[in-house]
Scaffold this motif. Sequence first.
Motif, short mmCIF file in Angstrom:
data_model
loop_
_atom_site.label_atom_id
_atom_site.label_comp_id
_atom_site.label_asym_id
_atom_site.label_seq_id
_atom_site.Cartn_x
_atom_site.Cartn_y
_atom_site.Cartn_z
N ASN A 490 1.33 0.57 -8.63
CA ASN A 490 -0.01 0.10 -8.32
C ASN A 490 0.03 -0.99 -7.25
N LYS A 491 0.97 -1.93 -7.37
CA LYS A 491 1.08 -3.02 -6.40
C LYS A 491 1.47 -2.51 -5.02
N THR A 494 -1.47 -0.39 -3.48
CA THR A 494 -2.60 -1.27 -3.14
C THR A 494 -2.30 -2.06 -1.87
N GLN A 498 -4.22 -2.00 1.79
CA GLN A 498 -4.70 -3.24 2.43
C GLN A 498 -4.11 -3.38 3.84
N LYS A 515 -13.20 -3.66 -6.45
CA LYS A 515 -12.24 -3.34 -7.50
C LYS A 515 -12.30 -1.88 -7.92
N LEU A 517 -10.81 0.51 -6.46
CA LEU A 517 -9.59 1.18 -6.02
C LEU A 517 -8.78 1.58 -7.26
N VAL A 519 -5.46 3.64 -8.59
CA VAL A 519 -4.16 4.22 -8.22
C VAL A 519 -3.71 5.19 -9.31
#
Length: 631
Positions: A490-491, A494, A498, A515, A517, A519
């Motif tokens: 997820n990190k 994301t 970005q 928020k 978004l 994944v």
Amino acid sequence: MKIPKWIREIECFSKIKSCIILEGNIYDEYPIFNEKKTECEDFYDLNSYVYEYYKKMGYNICYYDMINGFYNKQKQAELIDVFDSMYNQYSVDTFEEQYKEYKDNQDEKRTDGQIANSIAINYFDASEVIKTTLIESDRPTIFCVNYASRILTEPSHMSEQERAVFSNYLYASMNAKSNYGNDGITRQNILILIVDKINDIPTWFYLDNPYVKNIMITLPDKHVRKLYLDCYYDYFIDDEENEKDIQQFIDMTEGMKILDLRGIREFKRLGEITSGQLNDVISLYKYGIKENPWDDIEREKLENNKIKDRIKGQDVAVEKSISIIKRAKTGFSGLQHSSASKPKGILFFAGPTGTGKTELAKAIAELLFGDEGACRRFDMSEYSESHSAQKLFGAPPGYVGYESGGQLTNTIKEHPFSLLLFDEVEKASPTIWDKFLQILEDGRMTDGQGNTVYFSECLIVFTSNLGIYQDVGGVKKRVVDMNMSYNELNKVVTKGIQDYFFSKGKPEVLNRIGKNLIVFNFIQPEAAKEILFSQINKICKAVYSMKKIRIEFRNDIVKEKLYQKVLTNLEEGGRGVGNIVEEYFTTPLSTYVFDNRIENGQTIIIEDITGLNSDESELEMPKIIASLERN
């Protein structure tokens, strides 16, 4: 009181310019203010506005268009005031006869805003009369030419007569006479041209011309819409409606003309909506008489959440999507924003390929609207060129495809209650995001034909593979893998998204998505097994439905072998599972049915499938080993 910019420009430049071009929102109504600009007295159409404003300034006003000729529907006698003193100076033979007839038959009795009488004359002769009057008349005079956009067939390819008309207008504007009244105020004779857009007339007429001022009449902003609401307050607001309803009305009518507000006012007055609520009346005006699927969504559908039965292994994504749908259903979407016309919801699905992003969008459409076809899919790889926005939103006038409109805007006109799926958005031209921003923020878009379409009843879903790969020295390198935890995945994804929008100079896109978004995780082994068995069962049911042939397995060994094969291809996700099923089950099954001439009413009992074991040759075509039984 805030006065619209274009009105302030008219007041300012009418004192120093001899030609004013009005373009933009010319077919509407506009506020008329009292002398001190402290109160809005009423709303008038453009011709009436011109008359009321310039009459107070001491002008006589004459209108012209190619349909009616010269006229003044507010006060017919003013044409006589305009032309009488100049009567002997006109060189147009037909004008004398027409003018005499008008003077003998002037009629001041008609008061319904229509033209009671006019001086019929062609546009070339009219330009001669206008030129002579503006240059010679001692009486402060305004000539307002309506439908000036319709004089020319093509501004860049003018006929000799068309060129002569605008040459007369140009000469008149450059030599218009200034008149000094008894009050000591200078009043310059003025030519006003009303056009749809400035490029409807030749550029040489206004470009670098210090005598000409082009003024854009904009759509009414929230201040003007509030003025209209105040003028006709009792028509709009019932006793039980409060200040919050008024503010919501102003927000929901963003992008509308005053004439649209008048239509809403009439709907409410006539009682076309039994509830009489402003929101319902606005919805009727925007979309016509339509059943609202959002009202028909049964609570049990969302509570039971049967989407999980269709989308395997993505519980987090499904739960978050359902929460956003519940927010849309309850009408809580966008309450924190100033605009009340935002889309019902915005979802951005990201993650590895084959994990169910597109499938979840289709499942949501079926849940909401009872039909998977309500998912209107746009493959964004088709819009990779910089001019691709024209395909979605329509080409501007004069360009190829203008008549057909935009693919997206046409879809919304026909299906205002839809789920819009923009698949693989990273493949679209970055310029398209400029258009998307307006949709996400305001819930509306004006197409190439000038029609406003509304997205406020849509659910918008974007899907993307952003964040899965990283460009390293011009080579795409995968930066996620099956061994990552969901939190780590997820990190990484994301951050990749970005970085993409910041690199394209579109950080505001992330603000609109907020928020929302979501994944998607890699397909895990347990989910892969569920997908595999689900697809096998689906195939067996379809074969029986089409051929009345039953498919059974002697035991679970064959399914287990298929599952072990699937585990070798997990990185391709659910799509990889489907490929395994097609190669090792569907294709050999069809071959078996064909070669053995299987008839209706028979049962195929599968014993084994060759080619599934790793020690078997990959070049060997998979084959089904089975026995037959009669049903």
